[in-house]
Scaffold this active site. Structure first.
Site, mmCIF file in Angstrom:
data_model
loop_
_atom_site.group_PDB
_atom_site.id
_atom_site.type_symbol
_atom_site.label_atom_id
_atom_site.label_comp_id
_atom_site.label_asym_id
_atom_site.label_seq_id
_atom_site.Cartn_x
_atom_site.Cartn_y
_atom_site.Cartn_z
ATOM 1 N N CYS A 1 0.603 -1.389 0.144
ATOM 2 C CA CYS A 1 0.518 -0.318 -0.430
ATOM 3 C C CYS A 1 0.867 1.512 0.311
ATOM 4 O O CYS A 1 2.184 1.473 -1.091
ATOM 5 C CB CYS A 1 -0.626 0.118 1.349
ATOM 6 S SG CYS A 1 -2.526 0.880 1.015
ATOM 7 N N HIS B 1 -3.777 -5.549 0.756
ATOM 8 C CA HIS B 1 -3.484 -5.668 1.962
ATOM 9 C C HIS B 1 -3.346 -7.323 1.944
ATOM 10 O O HIS B 1 -4.520 -7.371 2.390
ATOM 11 C CB HIS B 1 -4.020 -4.826 2.480
ATOM 12 C CG HIS B 1 -3.606 -3.479 2.704
ATOM 13 N ND1 HIS B 1 -3.085 -3.077 3.757
ATOM 14 C CD2 HIS B 1 -4.361 -2.756 1.795
ATOM 15 C CE1 HIS B 1 -3.294 -1.707 3.236
ATOM 16 N NE2 HIS B 1 -4.020 -0.976 2.803
ATOM 17 N N GLU C 1 -1.751 -8.418 3.546
ATOM 18 C CA GLU C 1 -1.623 -9.231 5.069
ATOM 19 C C GLU C 1 -2.666 -9.475 5.519
ATOM 20 O O GLU C 1 -3.138 -9.910 6.838
ATOM 21 C CB GLU C 1 -0.807 -8.068 5.344
ATOM 22 C CG GLU C 1 -1.498 -6.714 6.435
ATOM 23 C CD GLU C 1 -1.572 -5.339 5.339
ATOM 24 O OE1 GLU C 1 -1.393 -5.911 4.146
ATOM 25 O OE2 GLU C 1 -2.141 -4.812 6.150
#
Ligand code: MN
Length: 229
Positions: A96, A206, A208
């Site tokens: 990001c 994202h 994660e």
């Protein structure tokens, strides 16, 4: 075990957990304490996280009205850190704000506000109803890239997949040695990598946030594995 330096941001939990589940040892950096030169010599890999906008003066532009600054000192600290990491050929995974920061550190520029500067673009920012892992748009991956190779088992026949998305900026001109390896259907750059490096991969979404379900676990596992050597 690989010591993975993680740049401090407001939503650390999922980054740390994704690193842990990939077998890495997370080290969350403190801007005031951890000097980039020391981090680059101690850490085995660098994870650049999400956050506010990179100051456009760093790539020669005036601020767009939508500019939302990152924490004071973050831009300078992270740019020095990523340059030192690349000089040392440390594995870098950037997410990001991280892809934007990496790009500026390599001499590239950014679209400062997708919605106003790329009319007709898809939705890339989060609605109130979205969860962090809500899938928002498709990305098309470049065949033969590191990203596509890592994701191959979970891609469609057209080398695409769905991603979460919460960004209002994106790469405009790619920095030195950075190759675009994923785009959204509206042309927004969604991932770059530097094929001349041991491991340098950056994504605009994202991954994660999927640490529980593992859709993008391969990215973290390859990053941590590269950091072991
Ligand atoms: Mn997006």
């Amino acid at each position: 075990m690989s010591l993975i330096a993680i740049t401090r941001c407001s939503k650390l939990h999922d980054y740390e957990e994704a690193v842990r589940r990939a077998g890495g040892d997370p080290w969350v950096l403190d801007l005031a304490v951890d000097r980039p030169a020391d981090v680059a010599s101690r850490a085995h890999g660098i994870l650049l996280t999400g956050g506010g906008d990179v100051d456009p003066s760093l790539y020669g532009e005036a601020r767009h009205p939508s500019f939302a600054a990152a924490e004071p000192g973050r831009d300078g600290h992270e740019i020095e850190l990523v340059r030192r990491a690349l000089d040392a050929d440390l594995p870098v995974l950037a997410i990001c704000r991280g892809i934007q920061l990496l790009n500026v550190a390599c001499g590239g520029t950014l679209v400062q506000d997708i919605a106003t500067q790329m009319p007709g673009s898809l939705k890339h920012e989060r609605d109130g109803s979205d969860q962090p892992f809500t899938l928002v748009h498709e990305v098309w991956l470049e065949s033969g890239s590191l990203l596509e190779t890592l994701m191959r088992d979970s891609l469609s026949e057209a080398d695409s997949c769905q991603v979460n998305s919460r960004h209002h900026q994106a790469i405009k001109a790619a920095g030195k040695n950075l190759v675009t390896v994923a785009t959204a259907p509206d042309g927004v750059v969604e991932a770059v990598e530097d094929p001349s490096r041991r491991f340098c991969l950056a994504v605009q979404w994202h991954p994660e946030n999927f640490y529980r379900t593992g859709e993008f676990r391969a990215l973290f596992e390859a990053f941590v594995k590269a950091a072991e050597h």
